[in-house]
Design a protein around this motif. Structure first.
Motif, PDB file in Angstrom:
ATOM      1  N   LEU A 145       0.931  -1.156  -0.194  1.00 54.23           N
ATOM      2  CA  LEU A 145      -0.148   0.167   0.176  1.00 54.23           C
ATOM      3  C   LEU A 145       1.065   1.240   0.047  1.00 54.23           C
ATOM      4  O   LEU A 145       0.599   2.376  -0.635  1.00 54.23           O
ATOM      5  CB  LEU A 145      -1.200  -0.154   1.061  1.00 54.23           C
ATOM      6  N   ASP A 146       2.441   1.292   0.716  1.00 51.43           N
ATOM      7  CA  ASP A 146       2.894   2.066   1.045  1.00 51.43           C
ATOM      8  C   ASP A 146       3.474   2.547  -0.911  1.00 51.43           C
ATOM      9  O   ASP A 146       4.463   3.625  -0.952  1.00 51.43           O
ATOM     10  CB  ASP A 146       4.440   1.858   1.632  1.00 51.43           C
ATOM     11  N   GLY A 147       3.379   1.665  -1.642  1.00 53.38           N
ATOM     12  CA  GLY A 147       4.142   1.911  -3.088  1.00 53.38           C
ATOM     13  C   GLY A 147       5.150   0.690  -3.324  1.00 53.38           C
ATOM     14  O   GLY A 147       5.386   0.688  -4.059  1.00 53.38           O
ATOM     15  N   THR A 148       5.748   0.786  -1.986  1.00 48.43           N
ATOM     16  CA  THR A 148       7.070  -0.240  -2.719  1.00 48.43           C
ATOM     17  C   THR A 148       6.406  -1.685  -2.938  1.00 48.43           C
ATOM     18  O   THR A 148       5.505  -1.816  -3.056  1.00 48.43           O
ATOM     19  CB  THR A 148       7.612  -0.719  -1.044  1.00 48.43           C
ATOM     20  N   THR A 149       7.743  -2.536  -3.390  1.00 45.95           N
ATOM     21  CA  THR A 149       7.724  -3.732  -4.134  1.00 45.95           C
ATOM     22  C   THR A 149       8.038  -4.771  -3.876  1.00 45.95           C
ATOM     23  O   THR A 149       9.984  -4.439  -3.797  1.00 45.95           O
ATOM     24  CB  THR A 149       7.432  -3.774  -5.762  1.00 45.95           C
ATOM     25  N   CYS A 150       7.723  -6.310  -4.288  1.00 53.08           N
ATOM     26  CA  CYS A 150       8.755  -7.086  -3.394  1.00 53.08           C
ATOM     27  C   CYS A 150       8.223  -8.183  -4.763  1.00 53.08           C
ATOM     28  O   CYS A 150       7.015  -8.173  -4.734  1.00 53.08           O
ATOM     29  CB  CYS A 150       8.657  -7.601  -2.205  1.00 53.08           C
ATOM     30  N   LEU A 151       8.988  -8.951  -4.152  1.00 52.77           N
ATOM     31  CA  LEU A 151       9.064 -11.060  -5.115  1.00 52.77           C
ATOM     32  C   LEU A 151       8.507 -11.060  -3.974  1.00 52.77           C
ATOM     33  O   LEU A 151      10.170 -11.847  -3.167  1.00 52.77           O
ATOM     34  CB  LEU A 151       9.780 -11.007  -5.919  1.00 52.77           C
ATOM     35  N   GLN A 152       7.459 -12.066  -4.185  1.00 55.96           N
ATOM     36  CA  GLN A 152       7.532 -13.721  -3.218  1.00 55.96           C
ATOM     37  C   GLN A 152       7.899 -14.523  -4.076  1.00 55.96           C
ATOM     38  O   GLN A 152       7.375 -15.210  -4.236  1.00 55.96           O
ATOM     39  CB  GLN A 152       5.915 -12.995  -2.334  1.00 55.96           C
TER      40      GLN A 152
END
Length: 406
Positions: A145-152
């Motif tokens: 929601l804060d705009g950051t991204t990651c890969l799970q």
């Protein structure tokens, strides 16, 4: 001027230093100024003329950044000094970082959602991400929601590994998972279990019927009727020629083909409905041109009588005077202006002129007479200056400068 400021390279000198540093990193040695000129031209920079380039190189030689020499064919060549190399290296790095940032800001990457030949998340498969190997049965592109991204990365045992990166980096990782035959998907926020947030039974369905019903209800609430079952059927089950058109375009096509000149009918006046109707049509998916066509050419609007138009104009005038804090007994004034007892052919403005010369109609203002000049100027545009000047003498102003006729 300080020595430090004097040694700062000009824009042209920066460009030359960048070229020399880039070439020096690949193959140290002298570079012909003609080759520098050609590289700058190929790089899309502003044109550089030989005399300007050579003069700039001489100034850099004087500053201790370059050595100037002549090749055997007498062509002028230059090479970086140690001081010039120390100056040019960070400038080159800055330029390379700027170019990379520009490329990343405009790069488009389409995210894969179904890997080739994948049926189920049946087993863990190896994938190399930035030189590190992982075993996973599924990869999730996560947008927090804060705009950051990651890969799970999920394993068959439910173990999760999260790799944080910018959106483009995560997209590249997801592409690598896709190419390795690992199941991939996108989601909002991280999940604690592999199936958290998964929705089932969401097969795609055509919503044209729902769109049409909501449009019909909204138009009727705005006083516009004419959509019927025949039109509905033609929109939700279009003929072959209309099948590829969006729903708003289908509807407009059917209205154009209608035998009625104006297939839809409005209960209210166009000027009262226009803005609200344009808004609801835009929210329903109509383009700007389609909105105009529907409003202007497909709806029969009631015609306003001359008296109704005159009443609106008088009310508009009185509203404007009220905004300027000049008030009156508007109900009494309006009633008498449009009284049936009027001279044949007498306009409402002529009637208003005569009435204001004979009665004050309770005109008053919390302002001083001087501060009410703007309101009187507006009134004079309808009644003439003589009437406005007379009204100023009978209006109850705050400074008690009026009240008796002069």
């Amino acid at each position: 001027m300080s020595a430090e400021k004097a040694r700062r390279p000009s824009p042209l000198q920066r460009r030359v230093l960048i070229v020399l540093a880039a070439l020096d990193a690949k193959r140290p040695g002298p570079v012909a100024t003609r080759d520098i000129e050609r590289v700058l031209e190929q790089g899309g920079d502003a044109p550089v003329y030989g005399p300007n380039l050579r003069a700039s190189c001489r100034r850099m030689e004087a500053a201790g950044w370059l050595h100037t020499l002549r090749a055997p064919n007498l062509q002028l060549a230059v090479e970086l000094t140690e001081a010039g190399r120390k100056l040019a290296t960070p400038i080159l790095a800055e330029e390379q970082a700027s170019q990379l940032a520009g490329q990343r800001a405009t790069e488009v990457r389409v995210l894969p959602l179904v890997p080739p030949g994948q049926a189920h998340e049946a087993d863990d498969r190896p994938v190399e991400l930035d030189g590190c190997w992982h075993l996973a049965c599924r990869g999730d592109y996560v947008i927090r929601l804060d705009g950051t991204t990651c890969l799970q990365l999920w394993s068959m045992t439910g173990r999760v590994t999260r790799l944080t990166g910018d959106p483009l980096q995560v997209a590249q990782w997801l592409q690598a998972c896709h190419d390795a035959g690992i199941a991939v998907r996108m989601q909002i926020n991280e999940s604690a279990t592999p199936e958290e947030g998964t929705l089932y039974g969401t097969a795609p369905a055509d919503r044209t019927g729902t769109w049409y019903r909501q449009l019909d209800v909204t138009l009727q609430a705005a006083g516009i009727t004419g959509l019927n079952e025949e039109i509905r059927q033609a929109v939700i089950m279009p003929a072959e020629a209309l099948r590829d058109l969006p729903a708003p375009a289908r509807l407009l096509h059917l209205l154009r083909e209608s035998p009625e000149a104006f297939p839809l009918t409005a209960a209210g006046y166009e000027e009262d409905t226009e803005a609200a109707l344009a808004g609801l049509l835009t929210r329903a998916g109509f383009t700007g041109d389609q909105v105009q066509e529907l409003q202007r050419l497909r709806i029969r609007w009631p015609q306003m009588s001359q008296e109704e138009a005159d009443r609106r104009e008088l009310n508009s005038l009185l509203d404007e005077l009220a905004r300027r804090q000049l008030y009156c007994n508007r109900e009494q004034l309006t009633e008498i202006v449009f009284s049936p007892v009027r001279r044949p052919g007498e306009s409402w403005t002529e009637r208003l002129q005569w009435l204001l010369m004979t009665d004050g109609f309770g005109f008053c203002s919390p302002l001083s007479r001087e501060a009410g000049v703007t309101a009187l100027e507006i009134l004079a545009g309808y009644t003439g200056r003589e009437v406005a000047a007379h009204l100023a003498t009978v209006t109850a102003w705050n400074d008690d400068s009026a009240g008796t006729q002069s």
